[in-house]
Design a protein around this motif. Structure first.
Motif, PDB file in Angstrom:
ATOM      1  N   ASN A   1     -27.137  23.647  36.205  1.00 55.36           N
ATOM      2  CA  ASN A   1     -25.678  24.050  36.237  1.00 55.36           C
ATOM      3  C   ASN A   1     -24.398  23.022  35.825  1.00 55.36           C
ATOM      4  OD1 ASN A   1     -24.166  24.569  38.544  1.00 55.36           O
ATOM      5  ND2 ASN A   1     -25.549  25.628  39.130  1.00 55.36           N
ATOM      6  N   ALA A   2     -23.739  23.316  35.199  1.00 54.81           N
ATOM      7  CA  ALA A   2     -22.097  22.429  34.640  1.00 54.81           C
ATOM      8  C   ALA A   2     -20.973  22.821  34.624  1.00 54.81           C
ATOM      9  CB  ALA A   2     -22.500  21.374  33.523  1.00 54.81           C
ATOM     10  N   PHE A   3     -19.734  23.278  35.297  1.00 53.72           N
ATOM     11  CA  PHE A   3     -18.668  23.298  34.520  1.00 53.72           C
ATOM     12  C   PHE A   3     -17.595  22.543  33.792  1.00 53.72           C
ATOM     13  CE2 PHE A   3     -17.239  22.056  38.566  1.00 53.72           C
ATOM     14  CZ  PHE A   3     -16.510  22.211  38.359  1.00 53.72           C
ATOM     15  N   ASN A   4     -16.853  22.681  33.213  1.00 54.01           N
ATOM     16  CA  ASN A   4     -15.354  21.850  33.098  1.00 54.01           C
ATOM     17  C   ASN A   4     -13.700  22.944  32.942  1.00 54.01           C
ATOM     18  OD1 ASN A   4     -16.702  19.913  31.717  1.00 54.01           O
ATOM     19  ND2 ASN A   4     -16.800  20.945  29.900  1.00 54.01           N
ATOM     20  N   ALA A   5     -13.347  21.911  33.909  1.00 57.44           N
ATOM     21  CA  ALA A   5     -11.701  22.600  33.589  1.00 57.44           C
ATOM     22  C   ALA A   5     -11.054  21.961  33.214  1.00 57.44           C
ATOM     23  CB  ALA A   5     -11.516  23.074  35.490  1.00 57.44           C
ATOM     24  N   GLY A   6      -9.824  21.535  32.501  1.00 56.36           N
ATOM     25  CA  GLY A   6      -8.781  20.803  32.167  1.00 56.36           C
ATOM     26  C   GLY A   6      -7.781  21.773  31.351  1.00 56.36           C
ATOM     27  N   ILE A   7      -7.119  20.155  31.234  1.00 55.13           N
ATOM     28  CA  ILE A   7      -4.910  21.104  29.911  1.00 55.13           C
ATOM     29  C   ILE A   7      -4.951  20.008  29.255  1.00 55.13           C
ATOM     30  CG2 ILE A   7      -3.411  19.288  31.461  1.00 55.13           C
ATOM     31  CD1 ILE A   7      -2.357  21.836  31.398  1.00 55.13           C
ATOM     32  N   ALA A   8      -5.303  20.761  27.838  1.00 54.51           N
ATOM     33  CA  ALA A   8      -4.754  20.272  26.476  1.00 54.51           C
ATOM     34  C   ALA A   8      -4.006  19.871  25.628  1.00 54.51           C
ATOM     35  CB  ALA A   8      -5.495  20.908  26.041  1.00 54.51           C
ATOM     36  N   PRO A   9      -2.344  18.700  26.557  1.00 60.23           N
ATOM     37  CA  PRO A   9      -0.936  19.668  25.988  1.00 60.23           C
ATOM     38  C   PRO A   9      -0.872  19.076  24.461  1.00 60.23           C
ATOM     39  CG  PRO A   9      -1.221  17.325  27.449  1.00 60.23           C
ATOM     40  CD  PRO A   9      -2.359  18.231  27.490  1.00 60.23           C
ATOM     41  N   MET A  10       0.090  19.647  23.517  1.00 62.38           N
ATOM     42  CA  MET A  10       0.121  19.140  22.571  1.00 62.38           C
ATOM     43  C   MET A  10       1.511  19.238  22.022  1.00 62.38           C
ATOM     44  SD  MET A  10      -1.883  22.883  20.294  1.00 62.38           S
ATOM     45  CE  MET A  10      -1.562  21.505  19.500  1.00 62.38           C
ATOM     46  N   VAL A  11       1.657  18.304  20.972  1.00 62.65           N
ATOM     47  CA  VAL A  11       2.797  18.640  20.601  1.00 62.65           C
ATOM     48  C   VAL A  11       2.799  18.574  18.545  1.00 62.65           C
ATOM     49  CG1 VAL A  11       5.550  16.792  19.954  1.00 62.65           C
ATOM     50  CG2 VAL A  11       4.065  16.843  22.497  1.00 62.65           C
ATOM     51  N   GLY A  12       3.666  19.336  18.247  1.00 63.60           N
ATOM     52  CA  GLY A  12       3.663  19.851  17.401  1.00 63.60           C
ATOM     53  C   GLY A  12       5.300  19.063  16.187  1.00 63.60           C
ATOM     54  N   TYR A  13       4.909  19.060  15.165  1.00 61.09           N
ATOM     55  CA  TYR A  13       6.184  18.427  13.948  1.00 61.09           C
ATOM     56  C   TYR A  13       6.177  19.470  12.880  1.00 61.09           C
ATOM     57  CZ  TYR A  13      10.018  16.308  11.482  1.00 61.09           C
ATOM     58  OH  TYR A  13      11.061  16.026  10.490  1.00 61.09           O
ATOM     59  N   LYS A  14       6.721  20.233  12.720  1.00 62.44           N
ATOM     60  CA  LYS A  14       7.332  21.640  11.669  1.00 62.44           C
ATOM     61  C   LYS A  14       7.322  20.610  10.098  1.00 62.44           C
ATOM     62  CE  LYS A  14       7.851  25.683  14.262  1.00 62.44           C
ATOM     63  NZ  LYS A  14       8.829  25.990  14.858  1.00 62.44           N
ATOM     64  N   ILE A  15       6.375  20.049   9.505  1.00 64.27           N
ATOM     65  CA  ILE A  15       7.138  19.819   8.166  1.00 64.27           C
ATOM     66  C   ILE A  15       7.834  20.758   7.158  1.00 64.27           C
ATOM     67  CG2 ILE A  15       6.770  18.806   6.629  1.00 64.27           C
ATOM     68  CD1 ILE A  15       4.077  17.651   7.686  1.00 64.27           C
ATOM     69  N   THR A  16       7.166  21.592   7.450  1.00 60.44           N
ATOM     70  CA  THR A  16       7.929  22.527   6.995  1.00 60.44           C
ATOM     71  C   THR A  16       7.900  23.778   8.398  1.00 60.44           C
ATOM     72  OG1 THR A  16       5.714  24.188   6.188  1.00 60.44           O
ATOM     73  CG2 THR A  16       7.349  21.787   4.159  1.00 60.44           C
ATOM     74  N   ASP A  17       8.583  25.464   8.076  1.00 62.99           N
ATOM     75  CA  ASP A  17       8.882  26.169   8.926  1.00 62.99           C
ATOM     76  C   ASP A  17       6.750  26.761   8.996  1.00 62.99           C
ATOM     77  OD1 ASP A  17      11.707  26.370   8.968  1.00 62.99           O
ATOM     78  OD2 ASP A  17      12.008  27.714   7.596  1.00 62.99           O
ATOM     79  N   ALA A  18       6.428  26.738   8.375  1.00 67.50           N
ATOM     80  CA  ALA A  18       5.093  27.206   8.062  1.00 67.50           C
ATOM     81  C   ALA A  18       3.674  26.329   8.650  1.00 67.50           C
ATOM     82  CB  ALA A  18       4.517  27.943   6.372  1.00 67.50           C
ATOM     83  N   LEU A  19       4.098  24.744   8.349  1.00 63.88           N
ATOM     84  CA  LEU A  19       3.045  23.796   8.067  1.00 63.88           C
ATOM     85  C   LEU A  19       3.277  22.427   8.924  1.00 63.88           C
ATOM     86  CD1 LEU A  19       0.612  22.346   7.505  1.00 63.88           C
ATOM     87  CD2 LEU A  19       1.946  20.290   5.878  1.00 63.88           C
ATOM     88  N   SER A  20       2.905  22.638  10.371  1.00 63.98           N
ATOM     89  CA  SER A  20       2.901  21.260  11.427  1.00 63.98           C
ATOM     90  C   SER A  20       1.748  20.274  11.572  1.00 63.98           C
ATOM     91  CB  SER A  20       3.179  22.358  13.021  1.00 63.98           C
ATOM     92  OG  SER A  20       4.261  23.139  13.220  1.00 63.98           O
ATOM     93  N   VAL A  21       2.230  18.856  12.118  1.00 65.99           N
ATOM     94  CA  VAL A  21       1.604  18.357  12.379  1.00 65.99           C
ATOM     95  C   VAL A  21       1.698  17.614  14.010  1.00 65.99           C
ATOM     96  CG1 VAL A  21       0.619  17.903  10.028  1.00 65.99           C
ATOM     97  CG2 VAL A  21       2.910  16.324  11.400  1.00 65.99           C
ATOM     98  N   GLY A  22       0.688  16.688  14.341  1.00 68.73           N
ATOM     99  CA  GLY A  22       1.053  16.035  15.562  1.00 68.73           C
ATOM    100  C   GLY A  22      -0.155  16.138  16.359  1.00 68.73           C
ATOM    101  N   PRO A  23      -0.254  15.228  17.639  1.00 67.00           N
ATOM    102  CA  PRO A  23      -1.021  14.877  18.683  1.00 67.00           C
ATOM    103  C   PRO A  23      -1.705  15.797  19.622  1.00 67.00           C
ATOM    104  CG  PRO A  23       0.760  13.736  19.479  1.00 67.00           C
ATOM    105  CD  PRO A  23       1.513  14.691  18.415  1.00 67.00           C
ATOM    106  N   ARG A  24      -2.991  15.379  20.058  1.00 71.03           N
ATOM    107  CA  ARG A  24      -3.368  16.921  21.165  1.00 71.03           C
ATOM    108  C   ARG A  24      -3.497  15.883  21.803  1.00 71.03           C
ATOM    109  NH1 ARG A  24      -7.775  20.050  22.705  1.00 71.03           N
ATOM    110  NH2 ARG A  24      -7.387  21.553  23.520  1.00 71.03           N
ATOM    111  N   PHE A  25      -3.854  16.244  23.760  1.00 61.86           N
ATOM    112  CA  PHE A  25      -4.272  15.423  24.273  1.00 61.86           C
ATOM    113  C   PHE A  25      -4.897  15.914  25.537  1.00 61.86           C
ATOM    114  CE2 PHE A  25      -0.448  12.979  23.436  1.00 61.86           C
ATOM    115  CZ  PHE A  25      -0.871  12.182  22.776  1.00 61.86           C
ATOM    116  N   GLU A  26      -6.126  15.469  25.709  1.00 57.98           N
ATOM    117  CA  GLU A  26      -6.951  15.945  26.700  1.00 57.98           C
ATOM    118  C   GLU A  26      -7.540  15.230  27.855  1.00 57.98           C
ATOM    119  OE1 GLU A  26     -10.528  19.868  26.282  1.00 57.98           O
ATOM    120  OE2 GLU A  26      -9.475  18.533  24.559  1.00 57.98           O
ATOM    121  N   ILE A  27      -7.556  16.213  28.990  1.00 62.81           N
ATOM    122  CA  ILE A  27      -8.177  15.974  30.558  1.00 62.81           C
ATOM    123  C   ILE A  27      -9.000  16.992  30.911  1.00 62.81           C
ATOM    124  CG2 ILE A  27      -6.181  15.944  31.778  1.00 62.81           C
ATOM    125  CD1 ILE A  27      -6.633  13.824  33.354  1.00 62.81           C
TER     126      ILE A  27
END
Length: 204
Positions: A64-90
């Motif tokens: 058997n196997a398992f994963n445990a981790g965290i993935a921070p992300m930052v979004g930039y609001k191009i409009t009030d509804a639409l966001s883009v940005g990077p996401r990192f995962e470890i």
């Protein structure tokens, strides 16, 4: 990878087109265009932050196997509804094998990745999500019975997620839940590439 990036661009264009009408109506109703743009704030004011928690268990051959981790992300609001940005995962990855010798074989690794996402709010607290990710993943692929060790290999894996979720914050700290499908993985009865994420956000 090239096709995934092209698909991400296409999804982002569609999201921008979808949100264009709402933004156009907002500008039309504004009496003072300069005041409207001032209300958008600085670059920092347009940022929001989030982090997903990853914890799952699953079966592998002879163990058997398992994963445990965290993935921070930052979004930039191009409009009030639409966001883009990077996401990192470890991710911390662990595997345990029962080979019938009375002693289980163990294997642990740290995996890491980076991605780029687009997120479109719909109906206030719901959102559509598209994301390209590349992940450096080390897994066990065989067992060396002579030396009693797990044979491993590390490789870069490409993922492209599409889906949606729910995110509540009210401008402060909130939570987010999403359900995503990895379109780059083969869909079969043995492998269903659907991923659940749960986490927190701030100013979303």
């Amino acid at each position: 990878m090239k096709k995934a990036l092209q698909f991400l661009v296409l999804v982002a264009v569609l999201m921008i087109s979808f949100s264009h009408d709402a933004e156009a109506q907002k500008r039309k109703n504004s009496r003072d265009v300069d005041e409207y743009f001032d209300d958008r704030g600085t670059f920092k004011d347009r940022l929001w932050y989030g982090a997903d928690i990853n914890l799952n268990f699953y079966s592998v051959s002879q163990g058997n196997a398992f994963n445990a981790g965290i993935a921070p992300m930052v979004g930039y609001k191009i409009t009030d509804a639409l966001s883009v940005g990077p996401r990192f995962e470890i991710l911390y990855h662990g595997e345990r094998y029962n080979i019938g010798t009375g002693t289980d074989l163990k294997f642990n690794s740290t995996n890491y990745g980076v991605g780029l996402f687009s997120r479109l709010k719909v109906f206030n607290q719901y959102f559509l999500h598209a994301e390209y990710q590349t992940l450096s993943n080390e897994i066990g692929y065989d067992i060396d019975y002579v030396n009693n060790e797990v044979l491993t290999a590390r490789s870069w894996e490409d993922h492209f997620f599409i889906g949606g979720g729910y995110g509540a914050s009210g401008g402060g700290i909130g939570f987010q839940v999403s359900l995503l499908w990895d379109v780059l993985q083969e869909f079969s009865s043995q492998n269903i590439p659907i991923y659940y994420r749960i986490g927190i956000n701030y100013k979303f």
